[in-house]
Design a protein around this motif. Structure first.
Motif, PDB file in Angstrom:
ATOM      1  N   VAL A 192       3.798   1.424  -0.983  1.00 15.60           N
ATOM      2  CA  VAL A 192       4.772   1.631  -2.258  1.00 15.60           C
ATOM      3  C   VAL A 192       3.759   2.271  -3.358  1.00 15.60           C
ATOM      4  O   VAL A 192       4.191   3.128  -4.072  1.00 15.60           O
ATOM      5  N   PHE A 193       2.751   1.646  -3.529  1.00 18.93           N
ATOM      6  CA  PHE A 193       1.737   1.997  -4.457  1.00 18.93           C
ATOM      7  C   PHE A 193       0.569   3.161  -4.482  1.00 18.93           C
ATOM      8  O   PHE A 193       0.308   3.885  -5.250  1.00 18.93           O
ATOM      9  N   LEU A 194       0.215   3.470  -3.262  1.00 19.99           N
ATOM     10  CA  LEU A 194      -0.708   4.199  -2.746  1.00 19.99           C
ATOM     11  C   LEU A 194       0.115   5.411  -1.633  1.00 19.99           C
ATOM     12  O   LEU A 194      -0.812   6.542  -1.610  1.00 19.99           O
ATOM     13  N   TYR A 206       2.655   9.728  -6.639  1.00 13.92           N
ATOM     14  CA  TYR A 206       1.787   9.015  -7.629  1.00 13.92           C
ATOM     15  C   TYR A 206       1.123   8.003  -6.887  1.00 13.92           C
ATOM     16  O   TYR A 206       1.726   7.244  -5.995  1.00 13.92           O
ATOM     17  N   THR A 207      -0.102   7.438  -7.418  1.00 13.01           N
ATOM     18  CA  THR A 207      -0.676   6.283  -7.142  1.00 13.01           C
ATOM     19  C   THR A 207      -0.661   5.313  -8.165  1.00 13.01           C
ATOM     20  O   THR A 207      -1.003   5.808  -9.583  1.00 13.01           O
ATOM     21  N   ASP A 208      -0.755   4.196  -7.974  1.00  9.75           N
ATOM     22  CA  ASP A 208      -1.213   3.126  -9.281  1.00  9.75           C
ATOM     23  C   ASP A 208      -2.538   2.585  -9.091  1.00  9.75           C
ATOM     24  O   ASP A 208      -3.133   2.243  -8.259  1.00  9.75           O
ATOM     25  N   PRO A 209      -3.329   3.321 -10.158  1.00 11.27           N
ATOM     26  CA  PRO A 209      -4.627   3.168 -10.195  1.00 11.27           C
ATOM     27  C   PRO A 209      -5.114   1.629 -10.060  1.00 11.27           C
ATOM     28  O   PRO A 209      -6.212   1.341  -9.544  1.00 11.27           O
ATOM     29  N   HIS A 210      -4.484   0.946 -10.760  1.00  9.79           N
ATOM     30  CA  HIS A 210      -4.633  -0.593 -10.913  1.00  9.79           C
ATOM     31  C   HIS A 210      -4.689  -1.198  -9.587  1.00  9.79           C
ATOM     32  O   HIS A 210      -5.694  -1.995  -9.123  1.00  9.79           O
ATOM     33  N   ASN A 235       0.918  -1.163   0.063  1.00 12.54           N
ATOM     34  CA  ASN A 235       0.030  -0.169  -0.098  1.00 12.54           C
ATOM     35  C   ASN A 235       1.060   1.295  -0.024  1.00 12.54           C
ATOM     36  O   ASN A 235       0.486   2.194  -0.620  1.00 12.54           O
ATOM     37  N   ARG A 251      -4.611  12.527  -7.157  1.00 12.46           N
ATOM     38  CA  ARG A 251      -4.134  11.861  -8.388  1.00 12.46           C
ATOM     39  C   ARG A 251      -4.921  10.637  -8.746  1.00 12.46           C
ATOM     40  O   ARG A 251      -4.675  10.107  -9.762  1.00 12.46           O
ATOM     41  N   PHE A 252      -5.943  10.349  -7.838  1.00  7.11           N
ATOM     42  CA  PHE A 252      -6.731   9.067  -7.972  1.00  7.11           C
ATOM     43  C   PHE A 252      -7.148   8.927  -9.542  1.00  7.11           C
ATOM     44  O   PHE A 252      -7.144   7.711 -10.203  1.00  7.11           O
ATOM     45  N   ARG A 273      -4.755   0.297  -6.771  1.00  4.69           N
ATOM     46  CA  ARG A 273      -5.890   1.033  -5.981  1.00  4.69           C
ATOM     47  C   ARG A 273      -7.065   0.282  -6.026  1.00  4.69           C
ATOM     48  O   ARG A 273      -7.761  -0.091  -5.226  1.00  4.69           O
ATOM     49  N   PHE A 323       7.422   3.118  -8.979  1.00  8.12           N
ATOM     50  CA  PHE A 323       7.096   2.111  -8.870  1.00  8.12           C
ATOM     51  C   PHE A 323       7.683   0.677  -9.486  1.00  8.12           C
ATOM     52  O   PHE A 323       7.698  -0.342  -9.257  1.00  8.12           O
TER      53      PHE A 323
END
Lengths: 385, 155, 285
Positions: free
Chosen positions: A131-133, A137-141, A129, C9-10, A143, C253
């Motif tokens: 790392v990606f959120l 930046y967040t990873d929408p996939h 969580n 940014r969601f 999330r 990432f």
């Protein structure tokens, strides 16, 4: 909400209630001689009566003398394959008059219900969580998948040969991050679970299935089982000052020794529930009219991983192992505020040559003072030339 | 008149910094100001190296000749740079051409005279060795970097 | 379970490129070129800070990080200069005006151009490293009065490999900008300096006690440049370097660009030397 009690017989209704809410159940089951995570239909799909026996580079299943559904520890899979899939299309592009059009990949929320998430695995999910959120930046996939997931955790009532969650402070008891947390109890005449409720969603779901409040005796029995697991850890890792020790050990001779054993196969990174690295692949169809960008799990053990014009930065196997271990146990702390290791032991079990992260970290810790002197000497020589 | 100018020059230059005033005087006594027009040579490969230069003005190219190629410039030296250490080491021959790319003013120091003084006075000899070694190390390191061909194409 | 909070940014997918069109593409040297881009969506903003980079995508071929090399104050020209050495850059070098590219960015940290106000500035660069430093020089020259002495030291492989030749000549004509160029090897026709870029440092006119140094070039060159600057007395807290690592995502990432605890894509590419000094001198990090 006080601790509840669910009989084994109610598990089917529990599964049905989840399905009724649109969840796809994912949980442990026997496949190809291992306990893996895949789609579950009914409680009987669980690996009833099976136990894994793990050691360095070794994983075997044994028949238990009871019918425990969660009588194993962890297998080669982790939940990251569902939250952070091994392969994912990021977008598509199509040639057009003006050049190309980009087509965003629809976000999938598969509405997973994870059945049997261990404490170490919950910690791993928390780490991913971050790392990606957790950044700018967040990873929408990730999330979408994470937000939709229903988590049924299961406390460990026994530890495996490669387990060291107690050292990492990540288990064996689940503390947070679940909807419902079960502890499996196999009494002589009764197979039941004590249930802790971790969310409103969990409480709502529980209402739909037969359950009762657990007695003090039942709670105590369950707690005793978890305490037993805590005392059974197959391995341990001393984390005190480990970051500083590893940061000071880039030139440690131990990396050469490990490199002689390490095959750079990347198994440890694939089975690790926190390893998050990926690469991308750009592909086109035969006509060259359509292109897509795919994302795949990648491993810092591959030589291409660090390639820049002129060659790979980490050309040697020892540099790659050093990167992995130092990242996991040291630089991860600076990056994400916690160790990148949850003590699940998978990297030890699935290493074809049985390299043990706890043993390597300990070896470096124990010979640190000696190396310090050596390093100084080397520097001195370099400065003279 | 000349002697005084050279004296002052030496005192201000880092290469000679910290030397005993008596030694400075001695070195200055071995110095002579020279002028080279563009394309003139301060030194020719193979010829006897009987001096070293302190460049006071202009640019000097150190050149090597290889069969089938024109002269290849290895390094350029400028105002304030020291040129030449072959006078200190047997067989006392220049290892390259030193060509003035512009009008060059330099002070030449008599290597034969200084060499003898160094042999007589090893303290002085050691000071010279240390200072020239410093220059050699800097040049060697620069050459090593050049060898790496840092900006070259790898493929 | 506890819900994850929505970040602003969601809704955006940081991996999805924006479409840009090649306005012009020209050769700088035998193996380098500059591409000038304009967005398909005319309202798209491409403001950037000197030192930042974009991820450029060539249809069906791939995506790579390229530093932005234009003037940060000029929002009509988005420039990238790079060498045609890999599959993507080679394909890019063959693009024509009107061809489309994908672009994500800008990403990363920037040169401390504002923070360096009031100080002498030394820019040391080698090879294609001049491209990521050029925006810093533009920004400094735009507010020249805010700085002390400004020195650009640039090393190229041969005279033919010198980037931005006309512009260098223009800069050289500035009375308030010192430009020193050197090449690693040259034939007789070259009248300039020969020797590695580090050799320019010892006679460059700046005050070591005051100067802020920004270095961009191959890692070995930066290591030796750093040593030379330290030897001249520049404090390591005033030295900045730009690092290069493999990058697949540019947003922290993919993990490829890690340099110890740093992610070069988001913590860098520009770093204060202090932060990376130890690792720069460690093998294969």
């Amino acid at each position: 909400m006080p601790v509840q009690l669910l009989d084994w017989e109610a598990l089917e209704e529990f599964f049905t209630a989840l399905k009724r809410r649109g969840f796809t159940l994912i949980g442990p089951q026997l496949q190809d001689g291992a306990i893996v995570y895949d789609q579950l239909e009914k409680p009987e799909d669980l690996p009833l009566g099976w136990q894994d026996v793990q050691d360095k580079g070794s994983y075997r299943l044994h028949q238990r003398d009871d019918e425990a559904a969660f009588g194993y520890v962890v297998g080669p899979h982790s939940w990251k394959r569902f939250l952070h899939p091994p392969s994912l299309r990021l977008w598509r592009a199509k040639r057009s008059e003006s050049g190309f059009d980009l087509q965003e990949e629809a976000l999938k929320d598969p509405k997973y219900a994870f059945i049997g998430v261990r404490a170490c695995e919950l910690s791993a999910i928390e780490i991913q969580n971050k790392v990606f959120l957790g950044g700018s930046y967040t990873d929408p996939h990730y999330r979408a998948r994470r937000q939709g997931a229903f988590i049924v955790a299961v406390n460990c009532t026994q530890a495996g040969g490669n387990c060291f969650c107690a050292s990492m402070g990540t288990g064996p008891k689940v503390e947070t991050g679940f909807d419902l947390a079960l502890t499996e109890v196999l009494a002589p005449s009764r197979h039941y679970f004590t249930v802790e409720v971790g969310s409103e969603q969990g409480a709502e779901l529980l209402k739909e299935i037969p359950h009762q409040e657990a007695s003090q005796q039942e709670i105590a029995t369950a707690q005793q089982l978890v305490a037993t697991a805590a005392g059974q850890m197959g391995r341990e890792l001393d984390n005190s000052g480990l970051k500083e020790i590893l940061y000071a050990s880039y030139d440690h001779p131990r990396w050469d020794e490990i490199a002689e054993r390490c095959l750079s196969c990347g198994n440890c990174t694939m089975v690790c529930p926190t390893c998050f690295c990926t690469t991308v692949e750009d592909v086109t169809d035969l006509s060259g009219q359509e292109a897509e960008r795919l994302r795949h799990w990648d491993s810092c053990f591959s030589i291409d991983f660090s390639y820049i014009h002129g060659g790979s930065v980490r050309a040697s196997g020892k540099a790659r192992y050093r990167q992995w271990l130092t990242h996991k146990l040291a630089s991860w702390i600076d990056q994400f505020g916690s160790s990148g290791c949850v003590g699940c032991g998978r990297c030890i079990t699935w290493c074809p040559v049985g390299i043990d992260i706890t043993a390597e970290a300990t070896a470096i810790r124990n010979s640190q003072a000696v190396t310090g002197v050596k390093t100084k000497g080397t520097r001195h020589v370099q400065a003279d030339h | 008149m000349y002697k005084q100018t050279i004296d002052e020059l030496l005192v201000r230059h880092s290469f000679f910094a910290g030397l005993d005033p008596r030694v400075i005087e001695l070195i200055a006594g071995c110095g002579l100001n020279e002028k080279f027009s563009a394309a003139g040579y301060l030194a020719r490969e193979g010829q006897e190296a009987d001096k070293f230069y302190l460049i006071r003005h202009g640019t000097v190219a150190l050149e090597l000749r290889a069969p089938g190629q024109g002269p290849l410039t290895i390094e350029t030296l400028q105002e304030g740079d020291i040129l030449g250490w072959s006078w200190l080491f047997s067989p006392h021959r220049w290892q390259f051409d030193a060509k003035a790319l512009t009008l060059v003013r330099a002070t030449a120091f008599d290597g034969v005279c200084l060499r003898e003084k160094c042999e007589e006075d090893h303290d002085l000899g050691y000071e010279f060795m240390k200072r020239f070694a410093g220059i050699m190390i800097a040049r060697l390191q620069a050459t090593r970097l050049q060898l790496l061909d840092l900006y070259g194409t790898a493929d | 379970m506890a819900r994850l909070t929505n970040s602003p940014r969601f809704a955006l997918d940081p991996m999805l490129p924006q479409r840009f069109v090649v306005e012009r593409l020209w050769r700088e040297t035998a193996d380098t070129f500059t591409v000038k881009l304009e967005p398909v969506d005319k309202t798209a903003d491409f403001a950037f800070a000197p030192g930042q980079f974009n991820m450029l995508y060539v249809f069906g071929v791939g995506e790579i990080p390229i530093s932005i090399s234009g003037d940060p104050a000029d929002n009509t020209a988005l420039l990238h200069t790079t060498r045609a050495v890999g599959t993507v850059t080679k394909a890019m070098s063959r693009l024509k005006p009107g061809d489309m590219l994908g672009l994500r960015g800008p990403f990363g940290s920037n040169w401390p151009v504002l923070e360096a106000g009031g100080h002498d500035i030394v820019l040391v660069t080698g090879g294609i490293g001049l491209a990521p430093l050029r925006p810093a020089l533009y920004a400094i020259l735009a507010q020249r009065e805010k700085y002390g002495k400004v020195v650009l030291l640039y090393g190229a492989r041969t005279p033919e490999d010198i980037l931005y030749k006309k512009e260098l000549a223009r800069w050289r004509a500035h009375f308030d900008l010192e430009v020193h160029v050197t090449v690693d090897r040259a034939t007789e026709s070259w009248r300039g300096n020969v020797g590695v870029a580090t050799t320019l440092i010892r006679r460059a006119p700046f005050d070591p006690q005051d100067a802020v140094a920004m270095i961009c070039g191959p890692e070995v060159m930066m290591r030796f440049t750093t040593q030379e600057l330290l030897r001249r007395g520049v404090d390591s807290s005033r030295i900045f370097v730009s690092l290069e690592r493999n990058m697949k995502c540019a947003i922290g990432f993919c993990g490829h660009c890690q340099f110890g605890p740093q992610f070069v894509c988001k913590d860098g590419p520009v770093f204060a030397l202090k932060r990376v000094e130890k690792l720069l001198n460690t093998w294969e990090v």
